[in-house]
Design an enzyme around this catalytic site. Sequence first.
Site, mmCIF file in Angstrom:
data_model
loop_
_atom_site.group_PDB
_atom_site.id
_atom_site.type_symbol
_atom_site.label_atom_id
_atom_site.label_comp_id
_atom_site.label_asym_id
_atom_site.label_seq_id
_atom_site.Cartn_x
_atom_site.Cartn_y
_atom_site.Cartn_z
ATOM 1 N N LEU A 177 4.232 6.551 -47.136
ATOM 2 C CA LEU A 177 5.212 7.109 -46.202
ATOM 3 C C LEU A 177 4.577 8.100 -45.225
ATOM 4 C CD1 LEU A 177 8.143 7.509 -48.743
ATOM 5 C CD2 LEU A 177 7.963 5.824 -46.902
ATOM 6 N N HIS A 236 13.088 -3.792 -52.087
ATOM 7 C CA HIS A 236 13.905 -2.628 -51.708
ATOM 8 C C HIS A 236 15.025 -3.064 -50.769
ATOM 9 C CE1 HIS A 236 9.914 -1.216 -52.857
ATOM 10 N NE2 HIS A 236 10.464 -0.061 -53.167
ATOM 11 N N ASP A 262 14.086 9.117 -44.720
ATOM 12 C CA ASP A 262 13.979 10.493 -45.223
ATOM 13 C C ASP A 262 12.585 10.761 -45.781
ATOM 14 O OD1 ASP A 262 16.841 11.083 -44.872
ATOM 15 O OD2 ASP A 262 17.140 9.661 -46.525
ATOM 16 N N GLY A 263 12.064 9.768 -46.493
ATOM 17 C CA GLY A 263 10.753 9.943 -47.124
ATOM 18 C C GLY A 263 9.674 10.206 -46.090
ATOM 19 N N HIS A 302 -15.990 25.295 -48.291
ATOM 20 C CA HIS A 302 -16.393 24.559 -47.095
ATOM 21 C C HIS A 302 -17.589 23.638 -47.321
ATOM 22 C CE1 HIS A 302 -13.528 27.037 -45.130
ATOM 23 N NE2 HIS A 302 -13.903 26.694 -43.911
ATOM 24 N N ILE A 362 19.466 9.238 -49.032
ATOM 25 C CA ILE A 362 19.125 8.790 -50.394
ATOM 26 C C ILE A 362 17.631 8.517 -50.451
ATOM 27 C CG2 ILE A 362 19.316 6.840 -52.025
ATOM 28 C CD1 ILE A 362 21.832 8.465 -52.111
ATOM 29 N N PHE A 381 -13.098 18.498 -45.205
ATOM 30 C CA PHE A 381 -11.687 18.255 -44.918
ATOM 31 C C PHE A 381 -11.367 16.780 -44.669
ATOM 32 C CE2 PHE A 381 -12.259 22.732 -43.182
ATOM 33 C CZ PHE A 381 -11.955 23.313 -44.404
ATOM 34 N N GLY A 399 3.587 1.630 -45.762
ATOM 35 C CA GLY A 399 3.936 1.732 -47.173
ATOM 36 C C GLY A 399 3.742 3.160 -47.645
ATOM 37 N N GLU A 435 -5.493 17.310 -39.538
ATOM 38 C CA GLU A 435 -6.412 16.236 -39.905
ATOM 39 C C GLU A 435 -5.679 14.953 -40.311
ATOM 40 O OE1 GLU A 435 -6.480 19.251 -41.298
ATOM 41 O OE2 GLU A 435 -8.350 20.154 -40.593
ATOM 42 N N HIS A 475 17.927 1.553 -53.800
ATOM 43 C CA HIS A 475 16.698 1.797 -53.028
ATOM 44 C C HIS A 475 15.615 0.764 -53.337
ATOM 45 C CE1 HIS A 475 12.995 3.735 -51.639
ATOM 46 N NE2 HIS A 475 12.521 3.357 -52.816
#
Length: 675
Positions: free
Chosen positions: A124, A34, A163-164, A480, A195, A444, A122, A418, A269
Amino acid sequence: MMNEAISQTDKDRLCVNTIRTLTMDAIQKANSGHPGAPMGLAPAGYVLWTQFLKHSPNHTFWPDRDRFVLSGGHASMLLYSLLHLTGYDLSLEDIQSFRQWKSKTPGHPEYSVTPGVETSTGPLGQGFGNAVGMAMAEKFLAAKYNRPDFSIVDHYTYVMCGDGDLMEGISSEAASLAGHLGLSKLICLYDANKISIEGSTDIAFTENVSGRFKAYNWHVQTVEDGNEPTAIAQAIAAAKEETNLPSIIIMNTTIACGSPNKQGCADAHGAPLGEEEVRLTKECLECSLDECFYVPEIVYESCSCKEKGDQRVHDWQALFHEYTQQFPDESKEWELIMSGKLPEDFSDILPDFKDKAGESIATRAASGITLNAVAKVLPTLIGGSADLAPSNKTFINDINEFQKDSYDGRNIRFGVREHAMGAILNGLALHRGIRPYGGTFMVFSDYMRPAIRMAALMELPVIYVFTHDSIAVGEDGPTHQPVEQLAALRAIPGLTVIRPADATETAQAWKVALRKQDGPTALILSRQKLPIINRDIYPSASQLSRGAYVLAETEKNPQAIILATGSEISIAMSAVKSLSEKGIAVRLVSLPSFELLESQARAYIDEILLPHVKPCVVVEAGIPMGWRKFSGSKASFICMNSFGASAPGGILQEYYGFTSENIVDCVIDQLNKFA
Ligand SMILES: Cc1ncc(C[n+]2csc(CCOP(=O)(O)OP(=O)(O)O)c2C)c(N)n1
């Protein structure tokens, strides 16, 4: 001589462009990678690493170094270039092996593979959460161990994100908590290149990031031209001046900056620029066209941080030496917590629940009692819950909360977050000096799974307290009631999952978890009360550390085996009694942890599981996935094959077959089958 003639601006430009050419060359050679983000971030990386970051290439684990997290791990070539140029043990050959088998420069940064890489990134947003955890660790340790004139803990945490990262929900959770906590030494440099993979962020991400972070109580600055080193330096300096709030610097950058045909394009990218474009870019940047991986000597001279770093470490060591003289108790404790070791008297403090044998308590309650006991001798055992502390029993009594005005508190209020909690726990562990734990309802655990996976991948000693572990949760209903979570957690390589049967096993499970230095542990605990097994009659719960042990046996040569875990053990014990009254010899194996059992020698596993005894019944209130390796495929499974339902737990247990009678019937069926 020539070097002296070069102006600082020209030197800066040359250094920045060298980061770009190294990036392009490495990615071109690997034919994957990248290039865009590292090329756009090169000025910010250069300014931060050479002017601000307090680090020492020769001392990668120096405790008071600033932490740097590259949250967008795909931009790894930025980090590798910076590590190489500032003097870490990362050679040009290493850079040339980018993305290759066994190289020190893997596709995304990996903790413990590359010196100077503080966390694996990695997925994001994870790095952003790690950075919040690291900044919390700094605040906690500073509040606990610094003394007037002895700031032995005094560092910043820098996180670079794109941005990611900011699109991912985890960054919102983590930023919200960081703002609430006023983590003023957390500085985020945001690569606002607009971008991402599919094109302009306008197609999906048009929010007001500045407004968003202001609302989180962050200090927000914008650098209009993120290609301008001086402007970036000014912004970082201003961020450091801010002593109440975390800071974000929104840098307007250009992806693949310098590439005449690809800058500003999504193409840059995640794919090599192509040989021709690399050549054109070098031409535009006025860099050498003759050589690949070319680093002018003056760039090494300008970027090296070795000398400065050595001096910093030396100064810190001198300060710490003086600290040991003046504060011997604190410094002894500091050495212990930084080593990750447990105090010698640690085991003595574990509750044995001997005087409570025969009574019933939930394993979550036993966990709370154990936590409170061990917290007394482990000064940096800190953690909390995602707003379920009263249910998870994760609160350490008579101890402060970790809040803005009490950073020495050990009870963290993660809020209903979480996923961020998972990443923050990783950051706390990565920082070192802290044993972090975090709790939520087991169902959860799915919300934090990506962070659990990262903890396992990085072998971090994080402890998860997952309570309400089955359909026996009852009235809250199937939303739950975990069904597939146990198998799903067991599927994560390197995660130790322990589902204790009663209070005595719970204390032992904590012992195993705390002793484990090289990986996370999930404690799977019941909401409902469970009888405490009388260990004067039954074998010691300490055998839990082997993953499985014979809990009850009616005769020496059993005809059938029952394998069970957690809350199903007490039901199975009563089945064993009924079977023995019928003259059927069975062995009940308590099997709280697959992973611990699998780490035993084959002989032990066989001794416990008796492979020649074919009739076998597995009892566990979760899906049967994974059990066949212990039970054989012809076993009978009293497990869950559907979601649960909303009703009192006892009724559900009966409906789904978790009864002594059903176990007895299944054992008899098995005996008939193999007769
Ligand atoms: C959780 C997660 N989802 C998806 C990806 C795949 N991915 C890698 S980079 C990227 C786009 C990131 O965009 P941005 O942060 O703007 O990076 P830039 O384009 O500036 O390099 C995506 C979707 C990922 N790495 N992690």
